[in-house]
Design a protein around this motif. Structure first.
Motif, short mmCIF file in Angstrom:
data_model
loop_
_atom_site.label_atom_id
_atom_site.label_comp_id
_atom_site.label_asym_id
_atom_site.label_seq_id
_atom_site.Cartn_x
_atom_site.Cartn_y
_atom_site.Cartn_z
N SER A 175 0.84 -1.21 0.00
CA SER A 175 0.00 0.00 0.00
C SER A 175 0.87 1.25 0.00
O SER A 175 0.63 2.19 -0.76
N GLY A 258 -1.68 -0.05 6.72
CA GLY A 258 -2.65 -1.15 6.70
C GLY A 258 -4.08 -0.70 6.97
O GLY A 258 -4.31 0.44 7.41
N ARG A 260 -8.02 -2.24 8.49
CA ARG A 260 -8.71 -3.31 9.23
C ARG A 260 -10.20 -3.22 8.93
O ARG A 260 -10.82 -2.19 9.21
N ALA A 275 -7.53 -11.73 5.81
CA ALA A 275 -7.35 -10.40 6.40
C ALA A 275 -8.59 -9.92 7.14
O ALA A 275 -8.62 -8.80 7.66
N HIS A 301 -11.12 -4.88 -0.42
CA HIS A 301 -9.80 -4.34 -0.05
C HIS A 301 -9.05 -3.87 -1.28
O HIS A 301 -7.85 -3.62 -1.22
#
Ligand code: NAP
Length: 329
Positions: A175, A258, A260, A275, A301
């Motif tokens: 990312s 990251g 979530r 994930a 994602h």
């Protein structure tokens, strides 16, 4: 809970309950309401900057890539407008958080408040899950002050504002390097700040970044603070090897350490990938539980855009409507 709801006998039953109120949930609400399904949206409640009704756009200032707004629109205004549009067609919106779900049987059962209570507060024939995802943050107080004011979690959304400026990206994964590559089209220099001397990103992404003349690396560097009261003016970096600190003067910083998905509620009942993102049937919003649909960033994602979330909210409402219809055939 809303005023209408408390006067009703518990559990309150609705044909469609939507959990979450970002672009996905509110678009699902607009479509479901216009299909005469009188959806109930459980929108969440303000608790922290990364988790609040309206989702991630509530943390954004100018949104310039949502079609239909040639002059751009502020993120919170866009969400207020979507909310008003859903209400106008009869969606009921409750400011509360779902604390527990039970999708093992019909009607589905949902709890607001005490998750230990034996009886649910709500039941539903169909549920649309649109609880979104959150960016992992560094945990600095400055992040809350400066988000939307030079500090961002989305290069696609905000890169355009940093033309010819020196900026930083924090992180060492795919990312971070993807964001750095995108940002290098606008910025005069992009410094990737990484806490180790080795990147986590794939080799191909590493090569692309290293070959990019506008990208530099600050190795073994932790962000100790972000400077600036009302806009980003620089980063204080601590060298993890020497323990020295230095200032990196930048006008923008992108946090890319990251994401979530907000899926803790569903660990026991809905299929997730490694994930933690909900898994839906390809090209559809159906989950592994018949009658439960998922849309927006909680199952995406890859794109993570307001417009893609809104589009998938539309899909989920249509899928739910057709599924409810099919049960009466
Ligand atoms: P990630 O792979 O988990 O990388 C997170 C990075 O942030 C790591 O380098 C980590 O450092 C760093 N980090 C984490 N917490 C930190 C903290 N508190 N302070 C400073 N640095 C911190 O996450 P991601 O890059 O978002 O990628 C997620 C998944 O999506 C990966 O599987 C990735 O391959 C995939 N992805 C693919 C593409 C693509 O193929 N185009 C693009 C984006 C994402 P350490 O390395 O020291 O742990």
């Amino acid at each position: 809970m809303s005023e209408q709801s408390v006067s009703e006998k518990l559990p309150i039953h609705r044909e469609v309950v939507i959990i979450g109120s970002g672009p996905a949930g509110l678009t699902a609400a607009i479509y479901a309401a216009r299909a005469d399904l009188a959806p109930l949206v459980i929108e969440g409640e303000p608790s922290s900057t990364s988790d609040q009704p309206g989702g991630q756009l509530m943390l954004t200032t100018d949104v310039e890539n949502f079609p239909g707004f040639p002059e751009g629109i502020m993120g919170p205004q866009l969400m207020a407008d979507m909310r008003a549009q859903a209400s106008r067609f009869g969606a009921e919106i409750v400011s509360a958080k779902v604390s527990r779900v039970d999708f093992s049987d019909q009607p589905f059962r949902l709890w607001i408040g005490n998750s230990e209570a034996s009886e649910p507060t709500h039941t539903a024939d169909a549920v649309i899950v649109s609880t979104g995802a959150r960016s992992v943050m560094l945990g600095l107080e400055a992040e809350q002050r400066l988000i939307g004011h030079g500090l961002s979690t989305c290069a696609t959304c905000d890169g355009f504002f940093f033309r010819d400026q020196e900026i930083a990206v924090v992180g060492g994964g795919d990312s971070a390097l993807e964001e750095a590559g995108f940002l290098s089209k606008f910025a005069s220099k992009v410094t990737v700040v990484h806490r180790r001397d080795e990147l986590r990103a794939s080799k191909i992404m590493q090569k692309r970044s290293i070959d990019n003349p506008k990208i530099e690396f600050a190795w073994n560097s932790m962000v100790e603070d972000v400077l600036g009261e009302s806009k980003v003016e620089g980063l204080i970096l601590r060298d993890t090897v020497t323990d020295d600190t230095r200032i990196l003067p930048v006008t923008g910083v992108f946090i890319a350490i990251g994401h979530r998905p907000n899926t803790d509620l569903f660990t026991d009942c809905l299929d997730m990938d490694e994930a933690g993102y909900l898994v839906t049937v390809p090209d559809r919003s159906a989950t592994n539980v018949e009658g439960v649909f998922a849309c927006g960033d909680v199952q995406d994602h890859t794109y993570r855009q307001a417009i893609t979330a809104a589009a998938s909210g539309c899909m989920a409402a249509i899928d739910a409507e057709r599924w409810l219809e099919s049960r009466t055939d």
